[in-house]
Design a protein around this motif. Sequence first.
Motif, short mmCIF file in Angstrom:
data_model
loop_
_atom_site.label_atom_id
_atom_site.label_comp_id
_atom_site.label_asym_id
_atom_site.label_seq_id
_atom_site.Cartn_x
_atom_site.Cartn_y
_atom_site.Cartn_z
N UNK A 25 0.78 -1.23 0.00
CA UNK A 25 0.00 0.00 0.00
C UNK A 25 0.81 1.28 0.00
N UNK A 26 2.08 1.19 -0.35
CA UNK A 26 2.96 2.37 -0.28
C UNK A 26 2.44 3.53 -1.12
N UNK A 27 1.85 3.27 -2.26
CA UNK A 27 1.40 4.35 -3.14
C UNK A 27 0.05 4.93 -2.73
N UNK A 28 -0.58 4.36 -1.73
CA UNK A 28 -1.87 4.85 -1.25
C UNK A 28 -1.72 5.93 -0.18
N UNK A 29 -0.53 6.10 0.35
CA UNK A 29 -0.30 7.08 1.40
C UNK A 29 -0.59 8.49 0.91
N UNK A 30 -1.02 9.35 1.82
CA UNK A 30 -1.27 10.76 1.49
C UNK A 30 -0.08 11.64 1.84
N UNK A 31 1.01 11.04 2.32
CA UNK A 31 2.19 11.78 2.73
C UNK A 31 3.34 11.49 1.77
N UNK A 32 3.79 12.48 0.99
CA UNK A 32 4.87 12.26 0.03
C UNK A 32 6.16 11.76 0.69
N UNK A 33 6.46 12.25 1.89
CA UNK A 33 7.68 11.84 2.60
C UNK A 33 7.63 10.36 2.96
#
Length: 96
Positions: A25-33
């Motif tokens: 799910x890494x690409x689902x995060x809302x935090x670019x960092x």
Amino acid sequence: MARPQKKKWSHEVTENSDALDLENGVFKSQDPKTIADSLKHSAEASDRRKSSPFRSAMSMLNFYINRAGSHLSKRQRETLEAAKDELRKDFGREPK
């Protein structure tokens, strides 16, 4: 008789990349960092990648953005584009 729906090859690459073991799910995060840090960790930990950790991480991020195409919301696309700058910073390169 309906054909069973096949997974797209791009989904297969994202799930089972031969170069990186991605966090689920890494690409689902809302935090670019968070996205950049996860990709950096995956790239540096991999012993199967063929190029530098930076290139492998950036390639996977670009691959995901390009394959998702119009299915990405504006907000998620902006987050992923911002993750590119964070990834550059993480590897000591100048953001564009």
